[in-house]
Design a protein around this motif. Structure first.
Motif, PDB file in Angstrom:
ATOM      1  N   ASP A 143       1.036  -1.149   0.066  1.00 31.51           N
ATOM      2  CA  ASP A 143      -0.133  -0.014   0.078  1.00 31.51           C
ATOM      3  C   ASP A 143       0.989   1.381  -0.003  1.00 31.51           C
ATOM      4  O   ASP A 143       1.685   1.483   1.037  1.00 31.51           O
ATOM      5  CB  ASP A 143      -0.888  -0.105   1.216  1.00 31.51           C
ATOM      6  CG  ASP A 143      -2.091   1.255   1.073  1.00 31.51           C
ATOM      7  OD1 ASP A 143      -1.741   2.163   0.471  1.00 31.51           O
ATOM      8  OD2 ASP A 143      -3.248   1.022   1.619  1.00 31.51           O
ATOM      9  N   ASP A 144       0.753   1.898  -0.947  1.00 31.68           N
ATOM     10  CA  ASP A 144       1.762   3.230  -1.137  1.00 31.68           C
ATOM     11  C   ASP A 144       1.344   4.344  -0.174  1.00 31.68           C
ATOM     12  O   ASP A 144       2.064   5.526  -0.466  1.00 31.68           O
ATOM     13  CB  ASP A 144       1.831   3.709  -2.557  1.00 31.68           C
ATOM     14  CG  ASP A 144       0.300   4.101  -3.223  1.00 31.68           C
ATOM     15  OD1 ASP A 144      -0.500   4.109  -2.262  1.00 31.68           O
ATOM     16  OD2 ASP A 144       0.246   4.177  -4.308  1.00 31.68           O
ATOM     17  N   LYS A 145       0.395   3.998   0.720  1.00 32.64           N
ATOM     18  CA  LYS A 145       0.031   5.215   1.668  1.00 32.64           C
ATOM     19  C   LYS A 145       0.276   4.913   2.952  1.00 32.64           C
ATOM     20  O   LYS A 145      -0.074   5.698   3.960  1.00 32.64           O
ATOM     21  CB  LYS A 145      -1.617   5.543   1.503  1.00 32.64           C
ATOM     22  CG  LYS A 145      -2.019   6.038   0.130  1.00 32.64           C
ATOM     23  CD  LYS A 145      -3.364   6.361   0.074  1.00 32.64           C
ATOM     24  CE  LYS A 145      -4.162   6.826  -1.364  1.00 32.64           C
ATOM     25  NZ  LYS A 145      -5.389   6.827  -1.393  1.00 32.64           N
ATOM     26  N   ARG A 146       0.791   3.709   3.191  1.00 33.14           N
ATOM     27  CA  ARG A 146       0.901   3.248   4.671  1.00 33.14           C
ATOM     28  C   ARG A 146       2.377   3.223   5.005  1.00 33.14           C
ATOM     29  O   ARG A 146       3.341   3.033   4.041  1.00 33.14           O
ATOM     30  CB  ARG A 146       0.528   1.793   4.698  1.00 33.14           C
ATOM     31  CG  ARG A 146      -0.954   1.835   4.680  1.00 33.14           C
ATOM     32  CD  ARG A 146      -1.509   0.354   5.175  1.00 33.14           C
ATOM     33  NE  ARG A 146      -2.850  -0.225   4.941  1.00 33.14           N
ATOM     34  CZ  ARG A 146      -3.351  -1.083   5.155  1.00 33.14           C
ATOM     35  NH1 ARG A 146      -3.048  -1.966   5.752  1.00 33.14           N
ATOM     36  NH2 ARG A 146      -4.852  -1.400   4.689  1.00 33.14           N
ATOM     37  N   LEU A 147       2.792   3.302   6.313  1.00 33.03           N
ATOM     38  CA  LEU A 147       4.022   3.286   6.800  1.00 33.03           C
ATOM     39  C   LEU A 147       3.881   2.669   8.441  1.00 33.03           C
ATOM     40  O   LEU A 147       3.081   2.754   8.904  1.00 33.03           O
ATOM     41  CB  LEU A 147       4.586   4.517   6.959  1.00 33.03           C
ATOM     42  CG  LEU A 147       4.329   5.614   7.795  1.00 33.03           C
ATOM     43  CD1 LEU A 147       5.663   6.549   8.437  1.00 33.03           C
ATOM     44  CD2 LEU A 147       3.215   6.500   7.029  1.00 33.03           C
TER      45      LEU A 147
END
Length: 750
Positions: A143-147
């Motif tokens: 997911d390119d929005k999670r960290l």
């Protein structure tokens, strides 16, 4: 701290070249200033690194709450976050500390958060903080929005509005982490500071003794040289200690990250086909998974809605203090007081009940085959996203005991209950409560070093233990398959003990957590009753490293009489020098006053100190007055199972006993018997056959199957209905099914 720790580097040149001045230990000389251009550039970089960053992120709370908006502020190497409540307090963004902060994200989430927190007022306090110098940051691969931010004890799962916002946050977090690198956080050693040390008094004293100037200078030089050597040694040891502790923390973080990466990458390959899978290990419990990238997030994720209470645990239990407490115990026993010093030996002595001697086996049979163990991870990784209760684990992960027999193992130190009975008869309710508390702790002693799981009983499986050498008879039965519930009942001389247990198991990738559900009850013939529940058990390093278990949480022992007890099991950490600690107190039910303190370790011993611990003077050492209540039997059978002599006797089956047992007794279970005999291939085959039969148990239960010897009461707990020992005496097992099947093919007696 030793005052010599503050001695700065020694300068001896001035003492040699300038004889008229006393030598000194000088402060470290400042370095030459950098050029103006370089200094300006460094200041700009420093200001940029120290600048605060703020914004709104979605934070994962739990599966009930899901994702919630939180206001995050990064300042001074610390990431703080705040709850956003409608009309509740002031806007955290309006805090003067972050008024000039760089705000990441200008989307709808930030606008909605500011609208919700529009009411002006007092500043908000952060709900949680993460120190980046001991944390690691990782971007999600799916997911390119999670960290993720992992601190070693918990994980923050965060989600941004856009990929650009995530990249900006990761860049800011990493810059702050680099600005505040890992360093020793313990207060054991403070950084060495430079101080001045004069030899003027030494010079004056030596001159008074009539020594000439040359000798005085030589003495000063010798003293300075020795101090310099001592200072350098201590500074070197401090640095080595700092490096060692820092490396340990780094290794722990790297190990956990490695395990999470293994789980994550495996799930990336396999788990897309399993939506909302369930985990279940050891006990049949489960924990849901929503998607591959949230693997293990419930294990270490911080739950906003739960307030966690921490207890301050001191390292009371040094070797010297334990030895002195044991010596006091032996002295009291020699004086006829049985270790209970506030009772007059001439009048109120607890008499130990004498039981007949029964010879039991002291070792397991020699293995007939060479075992071929399989790594647990090799089994788990092929079943991520599946219900592991339906996966047949090889017998190499089992010990030759069932969960029904493990229940009886909790009564290994039942003599503590016998002593509690006698103290109650003498009118000493406090000593009765102390012995009941020691008994509740002693049930965990046998778990140390045990790395294999017990067999999961079949529905309707039973176990009996007639131990006249302990003065008790015990009986247990598996009364439910889903959820898996085991009920037990024990009768001693003057007391009864019963309860049911349901373990909810959760698999977190690197560990397994077992949360007990159920109440244990101890009732004496005079009517006094004690009730408690067990604490949480976790099994660690199931993928990498040496497997070990730990017990932690709060145990509350509620007494119906004058006293109750509260015990805190301390959770073990990687650098804990004194693990497995238990401490608590006994409280008067009428006044609420603390009347005694309990100290010890669940795998070693328990001690008590009379009086209110909070009324003791500062610096008081409780072990100076502690008296031994219980001590673990240290003898172990040196096998891979690490069974105690008592545990070895639980599965013993003689021809005489076999004639009296019902066909449901755990001793007759063929796979367990084959494992004990070291017949691993036959054990695996029988285990697979029985587990295939066991899959029908849920359908039987849904059709109205009821346990034979237990029934539910009004509190939804299982109680013994009686009749087992009478049926055993008559040998009447009519209507009792042969749940194991092929009984005639069962292995012979050990």
């Amino acid at each position: 701290m030793n005052p010599l720790c503050c001695i700065a580097p020694v300068s001896l040149d001035s003492a040699v070249e300038h004889h008229h001045q006393p030598p000194r230990i000088l402060a470290a000389a400042p370095t030459s200033p950098p050029p103006p251009a370089a200094a300006a550039a460094a200041q700009v970089a420093l200001d940029a690194a120290q600048a605060a960053v703020a914004g709104v992120l979605h934070k994962w709370v739990n599966y009930g709450k899901g994702w919630r908006l939180r206001w995050f502020v990064l300042e001074g190497g610390v990431l703080s976050y705040y709850k956003l409540r409608v009309g509740g307090g002031g806007d955290p963004a309006a805090s003067p500390a972050v008024a000039a902060a760089r705000v990441i994200g200008e989307g709808g989430a930030l606008r909605r958060a500011r609208e919700e927190a529009a009411a002006a007022g007092k500043q908000w306090k952060p709900f949680g903080e993460i120190h980046l110098k001991v944390s690691s940051i990782r971007a999600s691969k799916s997911d390119d929005k999670r960290l993720y931010i992992f601190s070693g004890t918990k994980t923050l799962h965060l989600r941004c509005e856009t990929e650009e916002d995530r990249n900006a946050w990761i860049q800011a977090l990493q810059a702050a982490k680099d600005r505040f690198p890992r360093s020793l956080t313990s207060n054991d050693f403070s950084p060495m500071s430079d101080v001045l040390l004069s030899t003027e008094k030494l010079r004056v004293r030596l001159l008074q003794e009539g020594l000439n100037e040359t000798v005085v200078k030589e003495c000063e030089s010798i003293m300075m040289t020795e101090l310099l050597e001592l200072h350098n040694q201590m500074k070197s040891q401090q640095q080595q200690y700092s490096i060692l502790i820092d490396r340990l923390r780094q290794l722990e973080t790297e190990k956990v990250e490695l395990e999470r990466t293994v789980v994550h990458e495996t799930k990336e390959r396999e788990a897309h086909g399993y939506a909302n899978g369930r985990y279940s290990v050891l006990s049949g419990g489960s924990a849901s998974e929503s998607d591959p990238d949230t693997a293990s997030q419930v294990a270490d994720v911080e739950t906003d809605e739960d307030e966690v209470m921490y207890f301050d645990t001191r390292d009371f239990l040094s070797v010297e203090s334990l030895r002195s407490a044991s010596c006091r115990r032996r002295e009291l026993l020699t004086n006829g007081c049985n270790g209970l010093e506030h009772i007059d030996p001439a009048a109120n002595v607890v008499k130990t009940t004498q039981y007949p001697f029964v010879k039991r086996r002291d070792k397991l049979p020699e293995p007939k085959e060479k075992e071929n163990p399989v790594g647990l991870w090799s089994i788990i990784k092929e079943n991520i996203g599946k219900d592991l209760s339906g996966v047949c684990l090889p017998v190499y992960f089992n010990e030759p005991l069932s969960s029904l027999q493990k229940c009886f193992e909790d009564l290994e130190y039942s003599y503590l209950v016998d002593h509690a009975l006698q103290w109650g008869k003498q009118g000493d309710s406090l000593m009765r409560t102390l012995h009941v508390a020691a008994f509740a702790v002693s049930g965990y002693a046998s778990t140390e070093g045990r790395q294999c799981k017990p067999f999961n009983p079949l529905l309707g499986e039973t176990y009996e233990a007639d131990y006249p050498d302990k003065g008790l008879r015990f009986f247990s039965e598996k009364v439910s398959h889903h959820p898996m519930v085991v009920a037990c009942h024990c009768e001693g001389r003057g007391w009864k003990f019963w309860g049911d247990s349901n373990l909810k198991g959760k698999f977190w990738g690197r560990s397994i957590q077992l949360d007990p559900i159920g109440v244990l009850t101890l009732q004496f013939d005079d009517g006094e009753t004690f009730q408690w529940s067990k604490v949480t058990t976790s099994i660690y390093n199931i993928i990498i490293g040496k497997i070990y278990c730990d017990h932690y949480g709060t145990m509350r022992i509620k007494g119906s009489g004058d006293y109750s007890c509260k015990l805190k099991f301390k959770e073990q950490s990687i650098i804990d020098r004194n693990p497995h600690q238990v401490h608590g107190f006994v409280q008067d039910n009428r006044t609420g006053q603390k009347v005694a303190m309990l100290i010890g370790k669940w795998d070693e011993a328990m001690y008590y100190v009379l009086g209110d611990p909070s009324a003791k003077p500062k610096g008081y050492d409780p072990m100076s007055e502690a008296v031994l209540l219980w001590e673990r039997d240290k003898s172990l059978n040196q096998t891979r199972y690490n069974l105690s002599p008592f545990a070895i006797s639980l599965n013993e089956l003689t021809p005489h006993l076999a004639k009296k047992l019902p066909p449901t007794d755990s001793r007759l279970r063929p796979d367990q018997r084959h494992l004990e005999n070291g017949e691993y291939e036959m054990a695996n085959a029988e285990k697979l056959r029985l587990e295939q039969l066991q899959r029908q148990a849920r359908r039987l239960q849904e059709k109205g199957w009821q346990p034979r010897w237990f029934s539910k009461d009004d509190d939804d707990s299982y109680c013994y209905v009686g009749g087992y020992w009478e049926a055993r005496e008559k040998g009447n097992w009519d209507g009792i099914p042969d749940i194991f099947g092929q009984r005639s093919a069962s292995p012979g007696w050990s």
